[in-house]
Write a protein that holds these residues in place. Structure first.
Motif, mmCIF file in Angstrom:
data_model
loop_
_atom_site.group_PDB
_atom_site.id
_atom_site.type_symbol
_atom_site.label_atom_id
_atom_site.label_comp_id
_atom_site.label_asym_id
_atom_site.label_seq_id
_atom_site.Cartn_x
_atom_site.Cartn_y
_atom_site.Cartn_z
ATOM 1 N N GLY A 13 16.741 6.667 46.127
ATOM 2 C CA GLY A 13 18.028 6.365 45.494
ATOM 3 C C GLY A 13 19.129 7.303 45.963
ATOM 4 O O GLY A 13 20.260 6.880 46.223
ATOM 5 N N THR A 14 18.784 8.590 46.108
ATOM 6 C CA THR A 14 19.758 9.572 46.600
ATOM 7 C C THR A 14 20.193 9.209 48.013
ATOM 8 O O THR A 14 21.391 9.210 48.324
ATOM 9 N N LEU A 45 22.875 14.775 43.351
ATOM 10 C CA LEU A 45 22.316 13.469 42.996
ATOM 11 C C LEU A 45 20.803 13.547 42.819
ATOM 12 O O LEU A 45 20.258 13.003 41.858
ATOM 13 N N PHE A 46 20.117 14.225 43.749
ATOM 14 C CA PHE A 46 18.665 14.347 43.626
ATOM 15 C C PHE A 46 18.295 15.149 42.379
ATOM 16 O O PHE A 46 17.382 14.773 41.639
ATOM 17 N N GLY A 47 19.026 16.228 42.130
ATOM 18 C CA GLY A 47 18.765 17.044 40.944
ATOM 19 C C GLY A 47 18.962 16.262 39.651
ATOM 20 O O GLY A 47 18.153 16.349 38.728
ATOM 21 N N ALA A 48 20.041 15.476 39.603
ATOM 22 C CA ALA A 48 20.294 14.665 38.409
ATOM 23 C C ALA A 48 19.211 13.599 38.238
ATOM 24 O O ALA A 48 18.711 13.380 37.134
ATOM 25 N N GLY A 49 18.853 12.959 39.331
ATOM 26 C CA GLY A 49 17.815 11.924 39.254
ATOM 27 C C GLY A 49 16.474 12.493 38.824
ATOM 28 O O GLY A 49 15.767 11.906 37.991
ATOM 29 N N LEU A 50 16.118 13.636 39.380
ATOM 30 C CA LEU A 50 14.851 14.267 39.011
ATOM 31 C C LEU A 50 14.870 14.733 37.562
ATOM 32 O O LEU A 50 13.887 14.570 36.831
ATOM 33 N N THR A 51 15.996 15.282 37.136
ATOM 34 C CA THR A 51 16.129 15.708 35.735
ATOM 35 C C THR A 51 15.930 14.519 34.808
ATOM 36 O O THR A 51 15.194 14.607 33.813
#
Length: 191
Positions: A13-14, A45-51
């Motif tokens: 997604g990122t 974006l990756f950090g938000a998605g993983l969170t």
């Protein structure tokens, strides 16, 4: 879905989201993103998605996941907007550093609540209140009138934009509160 599958989906997604600014950069001369901008956007974006993927695993109902999603989006937009244009004045205004307190309240509150819905609700409401207080303090520090003012930034725009951001946190709190009334079990583990 396993954690590995969740991470793979977030990474995909990122990558897909980063294709949007990449396409703009390749087709529009005004698009001035540097490689560092793409890296920073990818990390956010990756950090938000993983969170989100990790927090959403903690609840077992849709309202909990919606609250988690909205809280993560609020945090992502806070960081992105603050870094890009600033929330009070320009991105160079030192008063914008105060908004780190909002993220700290949300994150510390979530960990203290052990990601239980009612505690998450309280953390999101506290983040919303912190947002309002930080905005008031920032506006006190940043004088919107006089010689040192940033004339391109109207006070009404600052208040409306910050009100919307504070509302994101409050709505996330309401979603978590509602999730707690329908029996979300949050005894799950992050991994």
């Amino acid at each position: 879905m396993t954690l590995t599958q969740s991470i793979a989906r977030v990474a995909l997604g990122t990558g897909l989201l980063l294709l949007i600014p990449l396409t703009a950069k390749l087709t529009m001369a005004e698009m001035a993103w540097s490689p560092g901008d793409f890296v920073a956007a990818g990390i956010m974006l990756f950090g938000a998605g993983l969170t989100f993927a990790l927090i959403a695993r903690m609840g077992d109902n849709t309202l909990y996941r919606l609250g988690a999603g909205l809280g993560v989006v609020a945090g992502l937009l806070l960081v992105w907007a603050n870094g890009a244009v600033g929330l009070v004045g320009s991105e160079d205004n030192p008063a914008n550093v105060l908004y780190v307190a909002v993220l700290a309240v949300a994150l510390i509150g979530a960990f203290v609540a052990r990601f239980r819905p009612l505690g998450m609700s309280n953390a999101m409401f506290a983040a919303s209140l912190t947002y309002v207080v930080v905005t008031a303090i920032a506006l006190f520090v940043w004088k919107p009138t006089g010689a040192a003012a940033e004339p391109q930034v109207a006070l009404v725009n600052v208040l409306v934009a910050n009100g919307i951001f504070a509302a994101f946190w409050a709505v996330a709190g309401l979603l978590f509160r509602r999730a707690s009334t329908i029996g979300s079990h949050s005894g799950r583990q992050l991994v």
